[in-house]
Write a protein that holds these residues in place. Structure first.
Motif, PDB file in Angstrom:
ATOM      1  N   LEU A 116       0.853  -1.193   0.000  1.00 54.51           N
ATOM      2  CA  LEU A 116       0.000   0.000   0.000  1.00 54.51           C
ATOM      3  C   LEU A 116       0.883   1.235   0.000  1.00 54.51           C
ATOM      4  CD1 LEU A 116      -1.251   0.828   3.567  1.00 54.51           C
ATOM      5  CD2 LEU A 116       0.128  -1.195   3.126  1.00 54.51           C
ATOM      6  N   GLN A 117       0.355   2.300  -0.563  1.00 58.86           N
ATOM      7  CA  GLN A 117       1.066   3.585  -0.522  1.00 58.86           C
ATOM      8  C   GLN A 117       0.156   4.645   0.086  1.00 58.86           C
ATOM      9  OE1 GLN A 117       3.305   4.413  -4.162  1.00 58.86           O
ATOM     10  NE2 GLN A 117       3.979   2.287  -4.282  1.00 58.86           N
ATOM     11  N   CYS A 118      -0.773   5.203  -0.709  1.00 59.45           N
ATOM     12  CA  CYS A 118      -1.613   6.266  -0.124  1.00 59.45           C
ATOM     13  C   CYS A 118      -2.661   5.712   0.811  1.00 59.45           C
ATOM     14  CB  CYS A 118      -2.257   7.108  -1.217  1.00 59.45           C
ATOM     15  SG  CYS A 118      -3.747   6.403  -1.957  1.00 59.45           S
ATOM     16  N   GLY A 119      -2.980   4.435   0.701  1.00 57.43           N
ATOM     17  CA  GLY A 119      -3.893   3.801   1.640  1.00 57.43           C
ATOM     18  C   GLY A 119      -5.363   3.912   1.294  1.00 57.43           C
ATOM     19  N   PHE A 120      -5.688   4.616   0.205  1.00 54.41           N
ATOM     20  CA  PHE A 120      -7.100   4.876  -0.055  1.00 54.41           C
ATOM     21  C   PHE A 120      -7.829   3.642  -0.591  1.00 54.41           C
ATOM     22  CE2 PHE A 120     -10.864   6.722  -2.056  1.00 54.41           C
ATOM     23  CZ  PHE A 120     -11.289   7.570  -1.053  1.00 54.41           C
ATOM     24  N   CYS A 169      -1.446   3.592  -7.054  1.00 49.82           N
ATOM     25  CA  CYS A 169      -0.111   3.858  -6.491  1.00 49.82           C
ATOM     26  C   CYS A 169       0.894   2.732  -6.703  1.00 49.82           C
ATOM     27  CB  CYS A 169      -0.203   4.088  -4.988  1.00 49.82           C
ATOM     28  SG  CYS A 169      -1.017   5.598  -4.470  1.00 49.82           S
TER      29      CYS A 169
END
Lengths: 161, 787
Positions: free
Chosen positions: A98-102, A137
């Motif tokens: 995960l990166q931005c988590g959205f 992402c």
């Protein structure tokens, strides 16, 4: 307006809804469980995936009223009481899935449902299953890797980090 | 051996637990007491005269608080543009006004006409349907070349034409470039389109405006990559609110890729309306609305010519590009096809003569601005495509042609005004050929053939300019802002540290990697450091995150501030140990006196700073908190070599990415795990551009690809596992960490690899195809194969 009652993350939940209120809006706005996200308005992105009676459902694709009497699990209901994350959640952190988590809550809920149905999926099966969850992402590399790892498979030979 | 902490360690991300358990705090998760909701009524025609907007019926609808139109914004400023480009003739670009709500005309589908604020989201939306809008349709200006013809319909009546600027770079070189092309042994020409893309961060934009009558303070919660920039632009140019009365908060932000840099009308509206109504006002963008209101990216139409001498040395590059600005100038739009594009046209090669011409054009489309890579993908794509075409025309190996022309000595001043500090393009190419297993290609080609498939290999290089940017330089180039970065390092009494940075993380993992840097410098555990970002109330004025600048510029500011902390802490430690400051050493969080066994721990020094009973008060102040602003001396120049292997189904034209490898030189790397993740994401976006993503307008200016049913986002089964490597490291020479930045590389380097690979596959199968425009959909590839 109508009254709906359901079980959410093991606890009774109820509220007044309009006929047009989507399950995802009931979860976010009425129950205040904001971990379930809304990323589109055509039921394509999968950021709102929850479990309804054990099955992965896009919570934007059903009305709150349709969930009457069901057992709903959201991302907030996955980790144990003491905060211990599930093997899927742990693998997402371990393998940087995960990166931005959205998109992440929906991804995790889909991955949990996949592994319940198919405890030992191939890479192709994971990618196929995730067609309904869009991530902008990660390029999916580490998501697929994390899910394979959560299923107990050896991912050490998969290229790079 | 992998490190277990500090610089160079693949530390697990501390952000992840909150995101994985649903505990993130995104802007749409913020709900204020008494909040009202706004719905924007947007134009459904691309171009028209706005005769009348009748809001009377809507005003009387249930729950409606007020309906706003352009007239309500007559006294406030328009949305400003942050960069003024000067054209070939020394004249400033044409810069039209951009009202918050449409005034007089609508100029693209999605242009906001009116805004309904109501007690609920549904009531606002219902009432918007009762607004009667009278528009006289005008012809939509869609094609850039048509838009520039004499007598063409004008997007902005007050401008002389649809030309924003006609930019030449470097204008003085034009004669020499023309001469070199005339005298060349061989000239390869390629015309191509860099397709318009929609950035599509997964979190749609959200704005919540709040106002306190008691203090006259305004607050905006917004999905931004740079809250300080929004505060400055909106406060100073739109609403007239000084910074000390305006707070902008960008909490957890779900991706940006450029689209959340800009100041948008909806942010100004919510801030303005909150004060007018004395109620918090919230706007949540739907995805359909995002397609017609978020700034788009790319959209260039280009002709490039590459001249070579008889020995295949590049002698000149000449390009002409039409760059779509859309209907209005978004915040950084004018700088993208110019200073972030023309300056990169040397690529990795020692071409002596380069001339870049760019005509920026207004059309009746959504504004176009930076999207991941921003100008550099457009430069890389045309250059790396034309080199491949030249190699084919000359019958030489495309890799060898590149190697022969590589810049090999640094620093290197290009003919397009930048100076590369470091790089080793042969090293990344060597690494690439190893990790793509080029030697095994022939065998894989045979295997594909046996399955009835075509196979191709595409290879290219890229260079980018990151770490933007030296403020004095960009000021000369037309930037209306400085591009430094800031950090405050606040050491707490018991030794823990809070770092407040002007950078913003929206997926990049700064809370982890920034903490690694500070931990490494002091020699304490990463868990003792917290990174704060995103709130103008508690962070120093900074320019935010874009252009792969955060570690190179924001990280450098943090290093400078931490150096000041260490310098002061050494003075305190010297006092505590009654030693000379010159003899104090800091290692693993312990201050020692050289040559003795005396030591004090980090926590003893920090406590002394805040409980200064035994403290050199006559020399230094108590406390341990320092701020630094860092303005870079140059851009940084990440570079690399990428390779893609595709299979093409000759029956359908469908392209499958079989292998993808990326060998990058990012200089020093703070967290290899995060860096690899950044490259992966960029690769998927570049593959998406090359194969899938197409922003389609019809001739009337209707956006045909305005949802995820129509716009083909890359999904998990469209991409392979990638093989990425960043072991080739030539550290940046002008920032303290030796870092170059990694956020955009994947999206810059990958489109030409994919297209080169498909052309290679078709050529190997005997098709005389030299180019196909992106996206390489099955129908386009199939049509190309039919000749």
């Amino acid at each position: 307006m109508a009254q709906v009652k359901m079980t959410v993350n093991g606890k009774p939940a109820s509220g007044e809804v309009e006929g047009r209120t989507l399950l995802v809006d009931f979860i976010r706005d009425t129950l205040g469980l904001t971990g379930t996200h809304v990323g589109c308005d055509t039921s394509q992105c999968g950021a709102c995936v929850v479990h309804v009676d054990g099955k992965a459902v896009k919570a934007c694709s059903m009305f709150a009223a349709e969930a009457e009497g069901t057992e709903v699990t959201t991302i907030e209901g996955m980790a144990a009481e003491d905060g211990t994350m599930t093997p899927v959640q742990q693998a997402f952190q371990e393998f940087h899935g995960l990166q931005c988590g959205f998109c992440t809550p929906g991804m995790v809920m889909s991955a949990e449902a996949l592994l319940k149905d198919n405890p030992n999926p191939t890479e192709a099966e994971v990618r196929e299953y995730l067609k309904g969850n869009i991530c902008r992402c990660t390029g999916y590399h580490n998501i697929v890797k994390a899910i394979l790892a959560a299923s107990g498979q050896d991912v050490s030979k998969i290229a790079a980090e | 051996m992998p490190k277990d902490g500090g610089i160079g360690a693949s530390s697990k991300r501390r952000e992840d637990v909150r995101f994985l358990t649903g505990a993130g705090n995104y802007t749409d998760d913020i709900n204020l007491r008494g909040q009202a909701y706004v719905y924007f009524l947007r134009s459904d025609v691309a171009h028209g005269t706005l005769n009348n907007v009748d809001t009377s019926a809507a005003e009387g609808m249930p729950g409606v608080l007020k309906v706003f139109t352009g007239a309500d914004f007559a006294e406030v400023g328009g949305i400003p543009c942050g960069w003024q480009v000067t054209d070939r003739h020394g004249q400033p670009m044409q810069e039209p006004p951009h009202p918050v709500l449409a005034q007089g005309k609508v100029r693209h589908v999605g242009d906001p006409i009116a805004a309904v604020v109501a007690e609920s989201r549904e009531q606002a939306r219902d009432a918007a349907e009762a607004i009667e809008v009278d528009i006289s349709d005008l012809p939509a200006v869609m094609d850039m070349k048509e838009a520039l013809k004499e007598g063409a319909t004008k997007v902005h009546d007050d401008l002389t034409s649809n030309l924003c600027y006609d930019w030449g770079f470097v204008e003085e070189n034009k004669g020499a470039v023309d001469e070199a092309i005339k005298n060349a042994a061989h000239v390869t020409t390629l015309e191509l389109v860099n397709n318009r893309l929609v950035p599509n961060a997964m979190e749609p934009r959200v704005a919540v405006g709040d106002y306190s009558r008691a203090t006259d303070d305004s607050t905006l919660y917004t999905t931004s990559q740079n809250p300080h920039v929004i505060r400055l632009l909106m406060g100073a140019f739109v609403l007239g609110i000084p910074e000390h009365k305006l707070r902008v908060v960008a909490p957890d932000v779900g991706g940006g890729f450029g689209s959340k840099i800009y100041h948008y009308a909806e942010e100004a509206f919510c801030t303005f309306a909150a004060k007018k109504l004395n109620r918090p006002v919230k706007w949540t963008c739907s995805r359909s609305e995002a397609f017609i209101s978020d700034a788009h990216g790319r959209d260039h139409v280009t002709k490039i010519e590459l001249a070579l001498d008889a020995d295949n040395n590049f002698t000149a590059v000449r390009t002409e590009t039409y760059a779509n600005m859309g209907a209005y100038l978004s915040t950084f739009a004018p700088s993208i096809p110019t200073w972030l594009h023309g300056t990169l046209m040397a690529g990795n090669y020692k071409t002596p003569n380069i001339y870049v011409n760019v005509k920026a054009v207004f059309t009746n489309t959504v504004p176009v601005d930076a999207y991941r890579g921003a100008g550099r993908p457009e430069a890389t794509y045309q250059l790396e495509r034309v080199i491949d075409k030249a190699a084919r025309e000359l019958g030489v190996d495309p890799i060898e042609l590149r190697r022969q022309n590589f810049i090999t000595e640094f620093p290197y001043a290009t003919p397009v005004a930048v100076e590369y500090d470091t790089g080793d393009y042969n090293a990344t190419m060597d690494k690439l050929l190893e990790i793509i297993d080029k030697d095994g290609f022939q065998k894989r080609l045979e295997e594909s053939k046996a399955k009835g498939k075509l196979r191709g290999l595409g290879i290219n290089c890229y260079i980018e300019a990151c770490g933007i940017a030296p403020s004095n330089l960009v000021g000369q180039l037309g930037a209306r802002a400085g591009l430094y970065e800031s950090a405050t390092v606040r050491v707490n009494a018991t030794g823990g540290i809070t770092v407040m940075t002007g950078s913003h993380s929206h997926g990049q993992g700064h809370e982890t990697s920034f903490a690694q840097v500070v931990a490494d410098m002091i020699g304490i555990d990463e868990s003792m450091i917290e990174i704060e970002h995103g709130d103008t109330a508690n962070t120093p004025m900074g320019m935010g995150t874009y252009g792969s600048r955060s570690i190179a510029v924001g990280g450098s500011a943090m290093v400078k501030a931490t150096e000041k902390i260490i310098a002061k802490a050494r003075k305190i430690a010297a006092h505590l140990m009654e030693a000379s400051e010159a003899d104090i050493e800091l290692k693993d969080g312990q201050f020692t006196v050289a040559g003795t066994d005396k030591s004090v721990a980090w926590g003893d020094v920090t406590l002394a700073a805040y409980v200064p009973h035994n403290y050199p008060l006559e020399e230094i102040e108590p406390g341990l908190e320092e701020t630094a602003f860092y303005d870079p001396a140059n851009f940084t120049y990440p570079s690399g070599a990428y390779a893609c292997e595709v299979e093409v189904d000759p029956e359908t034209g469908k392209v499958t990415i079989e292998r993808f490898a990326a060998a990058d030189d990012f200089g020093n790397v703070i967290n290899p795990m995060i860096v690899s993740g950044q490259v992966h994401g960029g690769l998927a976006q570049g593959i998406g551009q090359a194969l899938l993503e197409q922003t389609s307008y019809d001739a009337d200016g209707q956006l045909l690809s305005a949802s995820y049913m129509d716009y083909a986002m890359p999904r998990a089964d469209d991409v392979p596992f990638y093989n990425v490597d960043h072991s080739c490291q030539t550290p940046c020479t002008h920032n303290p960490l030796g870092v170059k930045g990694c956020g955009e590389a994947g999206a810059i380097g990958s489109p030409p690899s994919v297209v080169n690979a498909v052309v290679d596959a078709l050529q190997r199968a005997g098709h005389d195809v030299t180019h196909i425009d992106m996206p390489l959909t099955p129908s386009r590839v199939w049509a190309a194969m039919q000749g």
